[in-house]
Enzyme design. Structure first.
Site, PDB file in Angstrom:
ATOM      1  CB  ALA A   1      31.929 -13.950 -13.161  1.00  0.00           C
TER       2      ALA A   1
ATOM      3  NE  ARG B   1      40.827 -21.190 -16.399  1.00  0.00           N
ATOM      4  CZ  ARG B   1      41.416 -19.894 -15.944  1.00  0.00           C
ATOM      5  NH1 ARG B   1      41.352 -19.273 -16.992  1.00  0.00           N
ATOM      6  NH2 ARG B   1      42.234 -20.382 -15.138  1.00  0.00           N
TER       7      ARG B   1
ATOM      8  CG  HIS C   1      45.584 -20.165 -11.854  1.00  0.00           C
ATOM      9  ND1 HIS C   1      44.625 -18.854 -10.679  1.00  0.00           N
ATOM     10  CD2 HIS C   1      44.776 -19.704 -12.756  1.00  0.00           C
ATOM     11  CE1 HIS C   1      44.432 -18.070 -11.048  1.00  0.00           C
ATOM     12  NE2 HIS C   1      44.606 -18.177 -12.546  1.00  0.00           N
TER      13      HIS C   1
ATOM     14  CG  HIS D   1      48.823 -19.129 -12.639  1.00  0.00           C
ATOM     15  ND1 HIS D   1      50.195 -18.219 -13.046  1.00  0.00           N
ATOM     16  CD2 HIS D   1      48.117 -17.763 -13.452  1.00  0.00           C
ATOM     17  CE1 HIS D   1      49.347 -17.034 -13.418  1.00  0.00           C
ATOM     18  NE2 HIS D   1      48.289 -17.491 -14.126  1.00  0.00           N
TER      19      HIS D   1
ATOM     20  CD  GLU E   1      37.109 -22.148 -10.785  1.00  0.00           C
ATOM     21  OE1 GLU E   1      37.330 -21.564 -10.775  1.00  0.00           O
ATOM     22  OE2 GLU E   1      38.643 -22.447  -9.932  1.00  0.00           O
TER      23      GLU E   1
ATOM     24  CB  THR F   1      34.237 -13.079  -9.844  1.00  0.00           C
ATOM     25  OG1 THR F   1      34.119 -14.257 -10.242  1.00  0.00           O
ATOM     26  CG2 THR F   1      34.008 -12.713 -10.856  1.00  0.00           C
TER      27      THR F   1
ATOM     28  NE  ARG G   1      47.199 -20.107 -16.925  1.00  0.00           N
ATOM     29  CZ  ARG G   1      46.240 -19.074 -16.598  1.00  0.00           C
ATOM     30  NH1 ARG G   1      45.456 -20.108 -16.257  1.00  0.00           N
ATOM     31  NH2 ARG G   1      46.030 -17.934 -16.687  1.00  0.00           N
TER      32      ARG G   1
ATOM     33  CD  GLU H   1      45.617 -13.219 -19.380  1.00  0.00           C
ATOM     34  OE1 GLU H   1      45.789 -12.770 -19.007  1.00  0.00           O
ATOM     35  OE2 GLU H   1      45.375 -14.110 -19.865  1.00  0.00           O
TER      36      GLU H   1
ATOM     37  CE  LYS I   1      32.506 -21.027   1.104  1.00  0.00           C
ATOM     38  NZ  LYS I   1      32.974 -22.403   0.593  1.00  0.00           N
TER      39      LYS I   1
ATOM     40  CB  SER J   1      27.770 -13.345  -5.008  1.00  0.00           C
ATOM     41  OG  SER J   1      28.169 -13.311  -4.253  1.00  0.00           O
TER      42      SER J   1
HETATM   43  P1  FAD Z   1      33.140 -17.292  -8.352  1.00  0.00           P
HETATM   44  O1  FAD Z   1      33.868 -16.224  -8.095  1.00  0.00           O
HETATM   45  O2  FAD Z   1      34.775 -18.380  -7.242  1.00  0.00           O
HETATM   46  O3  FAD Z   1      32.222 -17.337  -7.156  1.00  0.00           O
HETATM   47  C1  FAD Z   1      32.081 -18.468  -6.187  1.00  0.00           C
HETATM   48  C2  FAD Z   1      30.357 -18.187  -5.203  1.00  0.00           C
HETATM   49  O4  FAD Z   1      29.849 -19.289  -4.852  1.00  0.00           O
HETATM   50  C3  FAD Z   1      31.027 -16.952  -4.459  1.00  0.00           C
HETATM   51  O5  FAD Z   1      29.588 -15.893  -3.792  1.00  0.00           O
HETATM   52  C4  FAD Z   1      31.051 -18.092  -3.114  1.00  0.00           C
HETATM   53  O6  FAD Z   1      31.089 -17.507  -1.617  1.00  0.00           O
HETATM   54  C5  FAD Z   1      29.629 -18.744  -3.280  1.00  0.00           C
HETATM   55  N1  FAD Z   1      29.440 -19.930  -2.444  1.00  0.00           N
HETATM   56  C6  FAD Z   1      31.005 -21.510  -2.696  1.00  0.00           C
HETATM   57  N2  FAD Z   1      30.417 -22.232  -1.950  1.00  0.00           N
HETATM   58  C7  FAD Z   1      29.324 -21.795  -1.312  1.00  0.00           C
HETATM   59  C8  FAD Z   1      27.682 -22.831  -0.672  1.00  0.00           C
HETATM   60  N3  FAD Z   1      28.279 -23.804  -0.334  1.00  0.00           N
HETATM   61  N4  FAD Z   1      27.439 -22.068  -0.025  1.00  0.00           N
HETATM   62  C9  FAD Z   1      26.962 -20.145  -0.981  1.00  0.00           C
HETATM   63  N5  FAD Z   1      27.629 -20.085  -1.884  1.00  0.00           N
HETATM   64  C10 FAD Z   1      28.281 -20.968  -1.742  1.00  0.00           C
HETATM   65  N6  FAD Z   1      39.659 -15.941 -15.518  1.00  0.00           N
HETATM   66  C11 FAD Z   1      40.157 -15.214 -15.920  1.00  0.00           C
HETATM   67  O7  FAD Z   1      39.706 -15.879 -17.158  1.00  0.00           O
HETATM   68  N7  FAD Z   1      40.590 -14.730 -16.177  1.00  0.00           N
HETATM   69  C12 FAD Z   1      41.466 -13.701 -15.452  1.00  0.00           C
HETATM   70  O8  FAD Z   1      42.198 -13.320 -15.135  1.00  0.00           O
HETATM   71  C13 FAD Z   1      41.769 -15.033 -14.151  1.00  0.00           C
HETATM   72  N8  FAD Z   1      42.614 -14.468 -13.082  1.00  0.00           N
HETATM   73  C14 FAD Z   1      42.556 -15.054 -12.169  1.00  0.00           C
HETATM   74  C15 FAD Z   1      42.629 -14.855 -10.760  1.00  0.00           C
HETATM   75  C16 FAD Z   1      42.736 -15.684  -9.555  1.00  0.00           C
HETATM   76  C17 FAD Z   1      43.819 -14.874  -8.420  1.00  0.00           C
HETATM   77  C18 FAD Z   1      42.068 -16.350  -9.582  1.00  0.00           C
HETATM   78  C19 FAD Z   1      41.937 -17.327  -8.507  1.00  0.00           C
HETATM   79  C20 FAD Z   1      40.982 -16.919 -11.031  1.00  0.00           C
HETATM   80  C21 FAD Z   1      41.336 -16.058 -11.504  1.00  0.00           C
HETATM   81  N9  FAD Z   1      40.285 -16.480 -13.446  1.00  0.00           N
HETATM   82  C22 FAD Z   1      40.631 -15.394 -14.021  1.00  0.00           C
HETATM   83  C23 FAD Z   1      39.931 -18.058 -12.877  1.00  0.00           C
HETATM   84  C24 FAD Z   1      38.068 -17.128 -12.723  1.00  0.00           C
HETATM   85  O9  FAD Z   1      38.835 -15.805 -11.823  1.00  0.00           O
HETATM   86  C25 FAD Z   1      37.703 -18.239 -11.753  1.00  0.00           C
HETATM   87  O10 FAD Z   1      37.564 -19.088 -12.814  1.00  0.00           O
HETATM   88  C26 FAD Z   1      36.111 -17.939 -12.322  1.00  0.00           C
HETATM   89  O11 FAD Z   1      36.241 -15.894 -11.250  1.00  0.00           O
HETATM   90  C27 FAD Z   1      34.956 -17.924 -11.095  1.00  0.00           C
HETATM   91  O12 FAD Z   1      33.300 -17.905 -11.461  1.00  0.00           O
HETATM   92  P2  FAD Z   1      32.813 -18.629 -10.501  1.00  0.00           P
HETATM   93  O13 FAD Z   1      31.028 -17.626 -10.576  1.00  0.00           O
HETATM   94  O14 FAD Z   1      32.531 -19.749 -11.528  1.00  0.00           O
HETATM   95  O15 FAD Z   1      32.825 -18.451  -9.551  1.00  0.00           O
HETATM   96  C1  SIN Z   2      46.175 -14.679 -15.323  1.00  0.00           C
HETATM   97  O1  SIN Z   2      45.487 -13.150 -15.176  1.00  0.00           O
HETATM   98  O2  SIN Z   2      47.958 -14.762 -15.390  1.00  0.00           O
HETATM   99  C2  SIN Z   2      45.121 -15.380 -14.715  1.00  0.00           C
HETATM  100  C3  SIN Z   2      44.117 -15.023 -15.684  1.00  0.00           C
HETATM  101  C4  SIN Z   2      43.318 -16.992 -15.974  1.00  0.00           C
HETATM  102  O3  SIN Z   2      44.188 -17.563 -14.572  1.00  0.00           O
HETATM  103  O4  SIN Z   2      42.624 -16.814 -16.957  1.00  0.00           O
END
Ligand code: FAD
Ligand code: SIN
Length: 533
Positions: free
Chosen positions: A19, A384, A349, A241, A373, A47, A288, A117, A39, A17
C-alpha cells in the site's frame, strides 16, 4: 565493490509494492518515471493480507478529536500529536482516493458500512468484507500497471542502499543514490540509481516464531537504512495481535479484530468463562496490547494451548455475510464459526517502530524517504490502534511523493557508482541448512525471550545469542554468494538486534513493551532512538 559499470538509472526508485510503495509511486508518476522493485511477487507484502479495514472519521456522530484521542490512548502517549493529527485529518481523502481507484468498499443504505475494532470509541472502519487488503492491493496494482510512468519489477531483492561511499569518486556523504538489488532469477546483482529512493519494505514480523505477517516481513528496509546511517526508533514496540488461529498446520492465519467488533467473545476453552472481565472494563474491545496480555496470562496461568473466540451466538447469516473469507478458510479446517468457537492465540502482527521519518517521509539521509510499516512516523506510539496502519501507508505515500516533486530541482543526478563485486565469493552447498538453522534459532529465542512479557535477564540472553550469530552470519555473508534467504537472514538478525537493544533501553512498561523488571509507566513518554555509530 568492484569497477564502475553500467548502472540502471531512474528518476525515483520505490522499494516495495504494498500500500505504501504503490501509493507513493502513483502520486509520483504524474510527473516522473518511477521504478518499483519488489522481492518475490508484487503481492507478497502484508497489504494483500489485511482483513479488518481502514480507519477514518466518516460517521456524522464521530469526530477527528475522537479518532485522535483513541489513537493516543492506544499508543500510551508515545505518539507524536502532530503526526496523529496529520494522518487522521487526511483519512477521508485517502478513502475517497481508494474508492476512485475502484476499491469496492462495503456499503449499507447508500453509505459506507463502518465496522468496529478494539480501542475505537466509534464505528469507523471502512472495509471490503473481511479481505480489505486484497481489494486495496489489487486496485493499486491495476492503476500502477496501467500507468506508463511506473515500471513494476518483481523478483528483485534489495540488498543495500547505494550511498556516497559507493561513488566512484568517493564523496564521503550519506547521500543515498539507490539500491543494489538481487535479480532473484539470474542471481546477478544490479545497481539501480535514482535522484530519490523511497523505502516501503514493510515490517519485521518474521523475526518471531509466530506471526501473522507474510514470509518476506524480515525488516529489510529498516536494516538497510540502519546500515546506511539512518536513525531507528521504538523498535521494542512489536505488536502482538490477540487472535491468530491456533492450528497445527496453518500457523499464521489472522482472525480479524472485527469479529470481536461484531460481538465475538473470548472464553476459557474448558470453563467457558468470558475472562476479559477480569482484566479490563472494555472487555474484548480493549486495545490490542491489553487483550493480547490477558490471553497470554490465561494460557500461562492455566497451562492452555489456546483460548476460544466465540461469535456463534450471532445469527449464522450475519456471521457468513460479515466474515466470508474467514468462514470459508475455517470450514476447510473443519471449524464452523457459525456454530462453534475458534481456537486462537496471540501472534506477532505489526512493527510499530522503524526508520525515523518526518511528516514528509524524509529520513535522516539526503535522498532517502521511507513510508509505511518500515517507519516510525510518530503515529502509533507504543501500540498501534487497529486499522490505522493502511491509513498511514496512504497518507505518507502521498506526502513523500509530494515532497519529492516539490524538491525535485534540488536533487542532483546520481554519479557513477561501483558495481557489486562477486569475484571473491563462492557458492555454498551448506547454505540451506545454515540459514534454516539460524533462522529458526532467531525466531525461537525472540518468541521466548522478547515476547509479550519481558525481563531484563531474558533480553540479555537474547542479546548474547544475537552476538554469537552476528559473527557467523557476517562471515557467511562475506564469503558466499548472496541469495534472498541470506539477505533476509542478515536483516532478520539486524532487526532482532534493534528490537532487543531498544527493549533494554526502555526502563518502564508502556504499551507493547511490558517488562516484569520495570512494571511502572514513567510520567514522561520518550522515544527509544537508536543512533548508528
Ligand atoms: P507491505 O504491504 O508489507 O509491502 C512490503 C513490500 O516490500 C512488498 O512488496 C515486499 O515484497 C517488499 N520488500 C520487502 N523487502 C524487500 C527487499 N529487500 N527488496 C525488495 N522489496 C522488498 N492494517 C490495517 O490498517 N488494517 C487491517 O485490516 C490490517 N490487517 C492486517 C492483517 C494481517 C494478516 C497483517 C499481517 C497485517 C494487517 N495490517 C492491517 C497491517 C497492514 O497490512 C500493514 O501494516 C501494511 O499493509 C503495510 O504496508 P506496506 O506497504 O508498508 O508494506
Ligand atoms: C484485523 O483485522 O484485526 C487487523 C486490523 C489491523 O491490523 O489493523
Amino acid at each position: 565493490m568492484g569497477e564502475p559499470h553500467s548502472q540502471q538509472h531512474h528518476d525515483v526508485i520505490v522499494v516495495g509494492s504494498g500500500a505504501a510503495g504503490l501509493t507513493a509511486a502513483l502520486a509520483l508518476a504524474d510527473k516522473l518515471k518511477v521504478l518499483v522493485l519488489a522481492k518475490g511477487s508484487l503481492t507478497g507484502g502484508s497489504t494483500a493480507w489485511a482483513q479488518g479495514g481502514i480507519a477514518a472519521v466518516l460517521d456524522a456522530g464521530d469526530t477527528f478529536e475522537n479518532h485522535i484521542r483513541d489513537t493516543m490512548v492506544a499508543g500510551a502517549g508515545l505518539n507524536r500529536i502532530e503526526t496523529v493529527e496529520h494522518v487522521i485529518g487526511r483519512a477521508p481523502h485517502a478513502i475517497d482516493r481508494l474508492a476512485s481507484l475502484g476499491v469496492p468498499f462495503n456499503t449499507e443504505q447508500g453509505a459506507l458500512h463502518l465496522t468496529r475494532e478494539g480501542g475505537h470509541s466509534h464505528r469507523r472502519i471502512v472495509h471490503v468484507d473481511d479481505a480489505t487488503g486484497w481489494a486495496v492491493q489489487s486496485a493499486l496494482l491495476k492503476a500502477a500497471h496501467d500507468n506508463p510512468n511506473v515500471t513494476l519489477l518483481p523478483g528483485r531483492a534489495a540488498i543495500d542502499l547505494i550511498t556516497g561511499k559507493h561513488e566512484t569518486k568517493y564523496s564521503g556523504s550519506g547521500r543515498v543514490w539507490g539500491v543494489y538489488a538481487l535479480d532473484e532469477e539470474s542471481g546477478e546483482v544490479e545497481a539501480h540509481t535514482a535522484r530519490a529512493t523511497v523505502l516501503a519494505t514493510g515490517g519485521a514480523g518474521r523475526v518471531y516464531q509466530f506471526s501473522t505477517a507474510p514470509r518476506g516481513a524480515t525488516g529489510d528496509g529498516i536494516a538497510m537504512a540502519w546500515r546506511a546511517g539512518a536513525r531507528v526508533a521504538n523498535m521494542e514496540m512489536m505488536q502482538f495481535h490477540p487472535t491468530c488461529l491456533y492450528n497445527l498446520e496453518v500457523k499464521n492465519f489472522l482472525i480479524t479484530e472485527a469479529v470481536r467488533g461484531e460481538g465475538g467473545q473470548l472464553k476459557h476453552p474448558q470453563t467457558g468463562e468470558r475472562f476479559m472481565a477480569r482484566y479490563d472494563g472494555r472487555l474484548e474491545l480493549a486495545p490490542r496490547d491489553v487483550v493480547a496480555r490477558a490471553i497470554d496470562d490465561q494460557i500461562k496461568r492455566h497451562g492452555l494451548d489456546y483460548v476460544h473466540l466465540d461469535i456463534s451466538h450471532q445469527p449464522a447469516d450475519f456471521v457468513r455475510a460479515h466474515f466470508p473469507t474467514i468462514n470459508e478458510k475455517l470450514l476447510t479446517l473443519g471449524i464452523d464459526m457459525t456454530r462453534e468457537p475458534i481456537p486462537v492465540v496471540p501472534a506477532q502482527h505489526y512493527t510499530c517502530g522503524g526508520v525515523m521519518i518526518d511528516l514528509d517521509g524524509r529520513t535522516d539521509l539526503p535522498g532517502l524517504y521511507a513510508v509505511g510499516e518500515c517507519t516510525e512516523s510518530g503515529l502509533h506510539g507504543a501500540n498501534r490502534l487497529a486499522s490505522n496502519s493502511l491509513l498511514e501507508c496512504f497518507v505518507f505515500g502521498e506526502a513523500a511523493a509530494a515532497d519529492i516533486l516539490r524538491c525535485w530541482d534540488e536533487f542532483d543526478a546520481p554519479p557513477p557508482v561501483l558495481a557489486w563485486d562477486s569475484s571473491r565469493v563462492e557458492d555454498s552447498d551448506e547454505e540451506a541448512v545454515v540459514i534454516k538453522q539460524n533462522w529458526t534459532e532467531i525466531r525461537r529465542f525472540m518468541w521466548n525471550y522478547v515476547g509479550i512479557v519481558r525481563t531484563t535477564k531474558r533480553l540479555e540472553r537474547a542479546q548474547h545469542r544475537i552476538r554469537l550469530l552476528e559473527e557467523e552470519i557476517t562471515e557467511y555473508y562475506r564469503h558466499f554468494r548472496v541469495g534472498t534467504d541470506l539477505i533476509e537472514l542478515r536483516n532478520l538478525l539486524a532487526s532482532a538486534d534493534l528490537i532487543v537493544r531498544s527493549a533494554l533501553k526502555r526502563r518502564e512498561s508502556r504499551g507493547l513493551h511490558f517488562t516484569l523488571d520495570y512494571p511502572e509507566t514513567l510520567p514522561v513518554a520518550k522515544d527509544t532512538v537508536l543512533v548508528p555509530r
